[in-house]
Design a protein around this motif. Structure first.
Motif, PDB file in Angstrom:
ATOM      1  N   UNK A   1     -11.942  -4.151   7.531  1.00  0.00           N
ATOM      2  CA  UNK A   1     -11.502  -2.919   6.892  1.00  0.00           C
ATOM      3  C   UNK A   1     -10.267  -2.740   6.248  1.00  0.00           C
ATOM      4  N   UNK A   2      -9.133  -2.868   6.773  1.00  0.00           N
ATOM      5  CA  UNK A   2      -7.877  -2.643   6.271  1.00  0.00           C
ATOM      6  C   UNK A   2      -7.631  -3.586   5.027  1.00  0.00           C
ATOM      7  N   UNK A   3      -7.901  -5.131   5.472  1.00  0.00           N
ATOM      8  CA  UNK A   3      -7.614  -6.125   4.544  1.00  0.00           C
ATOM      9  C   UNK A   3      -8.705  -6.219   3.500  1.00  0.00           C
ATOM     10  N   UNK A   4     -10.023  -6.349   4.046  1.00  0.00           N
ATOM     11  CA  UNK A   4     -11.413  -6.461   3.221  1.00  0.00           C
ATOM     12  C   UNK A   4     -11.244  -5.277   2.130  1.00  0.00           C
ATOM     13  N   UNK A   5     -11.209  -4.176   2.693  1.00  0.00           N
ATOM     14  CA  UNK A   5     -11.514  -3.196   1.921  1.00  0.00           C
ATOM     15  C   UNK A   5     -10.231  -2.802   0.940  1.00  0.00           C
ATOM     16  N   UNK A   6      -8.980  -2.797   1.360  1.00  0.00           N
ATOM     17  CA  UNK A   6      -7.901  -2.979   0.365  1.00  0.00           C
ATOM     18  C   UNK A   6      -7.801  -3.645  -0.512  1.00  0.00           C
ATOM     19  N   UNK A   7      -8.279  -5.238  -0.178  1.00  0.00           N
ATOM     20  CA  UNK A   7      -8.153  -6.040  -1.349  1.00  0.00           C
ATOM     21  C   UNK A   7      -9.444  -5.897  -2.369  1.00  0.00           C
ATOM     22  N   UNK A   8     -10.575  -5.305  -1.857  1.00  0.00           N
ATOM     23  CA  UNK A   8     -11.566  -5.055  -3.167  1.00  0.00           C
ATOM     24  C   UNK A   8     -10.986  -3.925  -3.738  1.00  0.00           C
ATOM     25  N   UNK A   9     -10.440  -2.732  -3.325  1.00  0.00           N
ATOM     26  CA  UNK A   9     -10.014  -1.770  -3.986  1.00  0.00           C
ATOM     27  C   UNK A   9      -8.955  -2.191  -4.836  1.00  0.00           C
ATOM     28  N   UNK A  10      -7.878  -3.133  -4.548  1.00  0.00           N
ATOM     29  CA  UNK A  10      -6.959  -3.692  -5.600  1.00  0.00           C
ATOM     30  C   UNK A  10      -7.264  -4.379  -6.780  1.00  0.00           C
ATOM     31  N   UNK A  11      -8.371  -5.255  -6.148  1.00  0.00           N
ATOM     32  CA  UNK A  11      -9.021  -6.256  -7.461  1.00  0.00           C
ATOM     33  C   UNK A  11      -9.711  -5.388  -8.291  1.00  0.00           C
TER      34      UNK A  11
ATOM     35  N   UNK B   1       0.917  -1.140  -0.006  1.00  0.00           N
ATOM     36  CA  UNK B   1       0.104  -0.037   0.197  1.00  0.00           C
ATOM     37  C   UNK B   1       0.996   1.247  -0.002  1.00  0.00           C
ATOM     38  N   UNK B   2       2.085   1.052   0.743  1.00  0.00           N
ATOM     39  CA  UNK B   2       2.908   2.362   0.556  1.00  0.00           C
ATOM     40  C   UNK B   2       3.497   2.859  -0.445  1.00  0.00           C
ATOM     41  N   UNK B   3       3.488   1.574  -1.373  1.00  0.00           N
ATOM     42  CA  UNK B   3       4.006   1.875  -2.668  1.00  0.00           C
ATOM     43  C   UNK B   3       2.956   2.406  -3.801  1.00  0.00           C
ATOM     44  N   UNK B   4       1.820   1.794  -3.788  1.00  0.00           N
ATOM     45  CA  UNK B   4       0.863   1.962  -4.903  1.00  0.00           C
ATOM     46  C   UNK B   4       0.085   3.133  -4.535  1.00  0.00           C
ATOM     47  N   UNK B   5      -0.523   3.584  -3.204  1.00  0.00           N
ATOM     48  CA  UNK B   5      -1.290   4.645  -3.037  1.00  0.00           C
ATOM     49  C   UNK B   5      -0.584   5.900  -3.293  1.00  0.00           C
ATOM     50  N   UNK B   6       0.577   6.071  -2.864  1.00  0.00           N
ATOM     51  CA  UNK B   6       1.072   7.523  -3.193  1.00  0.00           C
ATOM     52  C   UNK B   6       1.656   7.655  -4.711  1.00  0.00           C
ATOM     53  N   UNK B   7       1.807   6.300  -5.442  1.00  0.00           N
ATOM     54  CA  UNK B   7       2.280   6.401  -6.829  1.00  0.00           C
ATOM     55  C   UNK B   7       0.950   6.719  -7.748  1.00  0.00           C
ATOM     56  N   UNK B   8      -0.004   5.892  -7.352  1.00  0.00           N
ATOM     57  CA  UNK B   8      -1.345   6.085  -8.181  1.00  0.00           C
ATOM     58  C   UNK B   8      -1.935   7.624  -7.899  1.00  0.00           C
ATOM     59  N   UNK B   9      -2.040   8.071  -6.812  1.00  0.00           N
ATOM     60  CA  UNK B   9      -2.381   9.505  -6.447  1.00  0.00           C
ATOM     61  C   UNK B   9      -1.659  10.421  -7.118  1.00  0.00           C
ATOM     62  N   UNK B  10      -0.077  10.268  -6.901  1.00  0.00           N
ATOM     63  CA  UNK B  10       0.739  11.164  -7.595  1.00  0.00           C
ATOM     64  C   UNK B  10       0.273  11.230  -9.163  1.00  0.00           C
ATOM     65  N   UNK B  11       0.377  10.145  -9.833  1.00  0.00           N
ATOM     66  CA  UNK B  11      -0.019  10.181 -11.154  1.00  0.00           C
ATOM     67  C   UNK B  11      -1.230  11.034 -11.633  1.00  0.00           C
TER      68      UNK B  11
END
Length: 404
Positions: free
Chosen positions: A310-320, A193-203
């Motif tokens: 919350x953390x795992x359920x929602x993060x995985x749904x978001x990533x999927x 998450x620390x890799x993809x969240x700031x990267x996707x947001x920055x782009x």
């Protein structure tokens, strides 16, 4: 043969053309079905011949069943991008999917089998995935992702320990095997998450000319990850230690500080982005919920669900959802249907927490479970055309010269 050449020459089922397709679809279906079975169990129904107690089956099939499938789909999709090597597809991918399904069937019929057979069947997919990841990292000399390999190893070891504890008659849903797998999953959320969240947001922000962009990875991020590892190691080994609630408070604050640097407040127009920030927020709040439970101010079960649902359920749904759209050639935008899935799951988490604070209101548990089923069942229904149909060819940009 290059990755693109291998993809072009593949003529088998679309669901077996990429790791995310079959695993994301089946994992979402299992998340919905297993929750429906669990809600029925809460009403007294005996549906499956289980050797596990119902609470341990429920915990196991979310953490090691559902999350294990999502991790498989994510890594089989991401690792070829990390290493530049060929993806797993066709018959080998079908074999991995079959092993994951075998694990679900063995655990579901565990009362009819020797526990060692159930353990081996359930570990088979994870062990094969571990071997695949080790091979790819070693051959590709992709040393940056060795921590992911280590975390997958801990996750698999936690699953084995869970089975051993259940076979001993322990309450495995609150044992070390459960805590080890959960800790490995949470560190994966913090790391990836620390890799993809700031990267996707920055782009996304840069494409809109926004000047305030997410802060790059720095020493502070490394310290937060280090504190996370220390805190979760204590959670696994000494969950009742006197220092643990204070460590949990500090770690939750550290993750909120990290999240605040990623400019999530500017992503309200794109659900694919704000849901990632929200899911990471649940990671931070989960540490605080564990601290509150450690001080004796809340029951452990609702506190633990802030992390699990919350953390795992929602993060995985978001990533999927994001990975399914992006890797199938579709626009990276969440429509109303996808946004409704995110809101349903968020409401499910809130209601599960409320049900823990108001234990006499059993209907809150049923409503939370129903919203969970709608979120993941809805994902399977909404994304079936995305996952089961070929990649959409991108249209050439208007005015661009065609290659000679």
């Amino acid at each position: 043969m290059s990755t693109s050449e291998r993809m072009r020459n593949y003529h088998g089922p679309v669901l077996l053309s990429h790791g995310f397709r079959a695993f994301f679809l089946l994992s979402a279906l299992w998340a919905a079905l297993a929750m429906a079975i669990w809600v029925a169990m809460l009403g007294g129904a005996e549906i499956l011949p289980l050797a596990f107690d119902p609470f341990s089956w429920h915990a196991h099939e979310f953490l090691y069943g559902y999350l294990g499938g999502v991790i498989a789909g994510f890594l089989l999709t991401a690792v070829p991008n990390w290493t530049g090597r060929l993806p797993v597809m066709g018959a080998p991918l079908a074999g991995l999917v079959g092993l994951w399904l075998l694990g679900r069937a063995a655990v579901g019929a565990s009362a009819l089998l020797d526990w060692r057979v159930v353990l081996l069947a359930d570990l088979a997919c994870g062990v094969m995935l571990l071997a695949f990841l080790a091979r790819e990292i070693l051959h590709g000399r992709n040393w940056r992702n060795l921590p992911v390999l280590a975390l997958l190893g801990l996750f698999t070891a936690g699953n084995a320990l869970f089975h051993i504890e259940a076979a001993r008659g322990d309450a495995a849903f609150e044992g070390m095997g459960m805590r080890l797998g959960l800790a490995a999953g949470l560190v994966l959320v913090a790391l990836i998450g620390g890799r993809i969240i700031p990267s996707f947001t920055r782009n996304w922000l840069a494409a809109r000319g926004v000047q305030r962009l997410p802060a790059p990875f720095g020493r502070g991020d490394g310290l937060v990850l280090g504190l996370t590892v220390v805190t979760l190691a204590g959670f696994v080994a000494l969950p009742d230690g006197r220092a643990m609630p204070w460590l949990m408070l500090a770690c939750g604050a550290a993750h909120l500080w990290r999240l605040a640097r990623w400019q999530g407040a500017q992503t309200g127009a794109e659900p694919l982005l704000w849901v990632l920030h929200l899911a990471y927020g649940f990671l931070a709040l989960g540490f605080w919920a564990e601290a509150v439970a450690g001080f004796g101010l809340m029951a452990a079960a609702p506190a633990r669900h802030v992390w699990l649902a919350g953390a795992i359920g929602l993060m995985t749904l978001a990533v999927m959802s994001r990975a399914s759209l992006g890797h199938s050639g579709r626009a990276l935008h969440a429509g109303r249907g996808t946004t409704a899935l995110y809101l349903a799951l968020t409401a499910s988490v809130a209601l599960r927490l409320l049900a823990g604070l108001l234990p006499a209101q059993v209907w809150l548990l049923h409503l939370s479970g129903t919203l969970w089923v709608l979120a993941f069942g809805g994902f399977a229904l909404l994304y079936l055309p995305v996952l089961a149909r070929p990649r959409v060819a991108k249209k050439p940009v208007s005015g661009a010269r065609r290659p000679a």
